[in-house]
Structures are given as structure tokens and as C-alpha cells.
Design an enzyme around this catalytic site. Structure first.
Site: not given
Ligand code: BEZ
Length: 213
Positions: A46
Site C-alpha cells: 500500500c
Molecule cells: C501490503 O500492502 O503490503 C499488504 C497488505 C495486506 C496484506 C499483504 C500486503
């Protein structure tokens, strides 16, 4: 929660965001919009996505598209995380992030897919046209960051095909030849497409992109 389908009016809502309270339809104004959800603040994928969107602002502005992100984390969390995004992605977050702690918007837009994750939103993308209807929906899992070049490509196609009697073929990019839509009668093609056309089959007719020189 009602199912949202292409062509439906984008459900309106009022929500808290990092740029103040947003009434979605008022915030959209007469332009296009993207509403996209991410699973959680302070997560790696994210962080890269939101940094990338900030860097694409000029490309979205050129297309008259406003962008708003969302997660079920709170406003203070968003504000702290934005500092990390700015620092690590070498950018400045320049769009609002909705704090959907009560999941009102997530549920309205069916962004929580319980068999994937019961608590967090998946990576949903909704492109809304200037008429406030839903033009595109894409859903990615948490483990896959989105391709924002693809989003720009689709917006170019949506904005082109909204105003011209063309569709865009596989792997089309802005500037490539387009497909003449089947409803255009062959007798009318020359008039409608002065740049010319190529008839490969009676149902497969190509023309140069009409809205560029
Ligand atoms: C991420 O944004 O890195 C992420 C969020 C939830 C699960 C896996 C990755």
C-alpha cells in the site's frame, strides 16, 4: 449492500478524509473520479501504491480525474502513515484518504470480501465518469499492487469511447488504431471517420484514433 454494476450511479456518501469531510458526488463535481481501497495503513505494498498515485497526479489532472483512497483505519493513522509514504516514496501525498473506520463506504461499495479477509478491504478500484456512473471496476488481492499505467490506459479508452463511435482492441494504447463499433453502417464510415478505415472483415473494421492529430 446492493450490488454495484457497470452503468449504475456511483453510490453517494459523506466520509471523513485526510483533506476534510467529503461528500463524494459534490467532491467529484463535473469531472471523472477514481475511488480505490487498500487493505491497511503502514503496510508495504500500500505504501508503494499511494506513493505512485501521488506521482501520477499530473497524468490524472490531464484527464480531469480526481483520486480518493480509502481504508478502514482511522484519520490519525492515515496522517502518520502519509509522513512515511512521503519519506520512503520521495513524494507528497496530494489526494485525500478516507478513514472508513465504521466501514460504511467499504460496505456500500462491497470492498470487504470476507473469504479473502474478514476485516480489511481488498484492493478495489472504481472509475466514475463525469455523469457519476460506474465505468470500470477492478478487484486485486492484497498481495498484488495495482498497475496505475493500466488504469490510465483504461481511462484513455473510456474517455475516447464515450465520445467517438470506436472501441479499443486488445493491448491498445493511446495513439493506436481503434475498432469501429459494429453499430456503424459501412456506408457511413467514410463520413464519420475522415481519416479512413481498413475493413479486415465486415465485422472487423479499424480506423486511426479519431481524437488525435
Ligand atoms: C501490503 O500492502 O503490503 C499488504 C497488505 C495486506 C496484506 C499483504 C500486503
Amino acid at each position: 449492500m446492493a450490488t454495484i454494476r457497470l452503468g449504475d450511479e456511483a453510490p453517494n456518501f459523506t466520509a471523513q478524509s485526510t483533506e476534510g469531510t467529503i461528500n463524494f458526488h459534490e467532491w467529484l463535481g463535473d469531472g471523472w473520479g477514481i475511488l480505490f481501497s487498500h487493505p491497511a495503513d503502514y503496510t508495504p505494498v500500500c505504501t508503494t501504491e499511494l506513493g505512485t498515485v501521488a506521482k501520477y497526479k499530473a497524468a490524472f489532472d490531464k484527464r480531469n480525474v480526481k483520486v480518493v483512497a480509502l481504508s478502514v483505519d482511522g484519520l490519525e493513522s492515515h496522517k502518520g502513515w502519509i509522513k512515511d509514504i512521503n519519506e520512503t516514496q520521495k513524494t507528497t501525498v496530494n489526494f485525500p484518504i478516507i478513514a472508513d473506520e465504521d466501514r460504511k463506504v467499504s460496505e456500500l461499495y462491497d470492498m470487504i470480501h470476507p473469504n479473502a479477509d474478514s476485516k480489511h478491504t481488498v484492493r478495489s478500484v472504481f472509475v466514475i465518469g463525469s455523469d457519476k456512473t460506474v465505468k470500470l471496476m477492478i478487484t486485486y488481492p492484497a498481495s498484488t499492487g495495482r498497475n496505475f499505467d493500466e488504469l490510465l490506459r483504461v481511462i484513455d479508452s473510456l474517455q475516447l469511447t464515450a465520445y467517438h463511435k470506436v472501441a479499443t482492441p486488445a493491448n491498445w494504447n493511446n495513439g493506436d488504431d481503434c475498432v469501429v463499433v459494429p453499430s456503424v453502417d459501412s456506408a457511413d464510415i467514410k463520413k464519420i471517420f475522415p481519416k479512413g478505415f481498413k475493413e479486415i472483415k465486415p465485422y472487423l473494421r479499424m480506423t486511426p484514433q479519431p481524437n488525435i492529430d
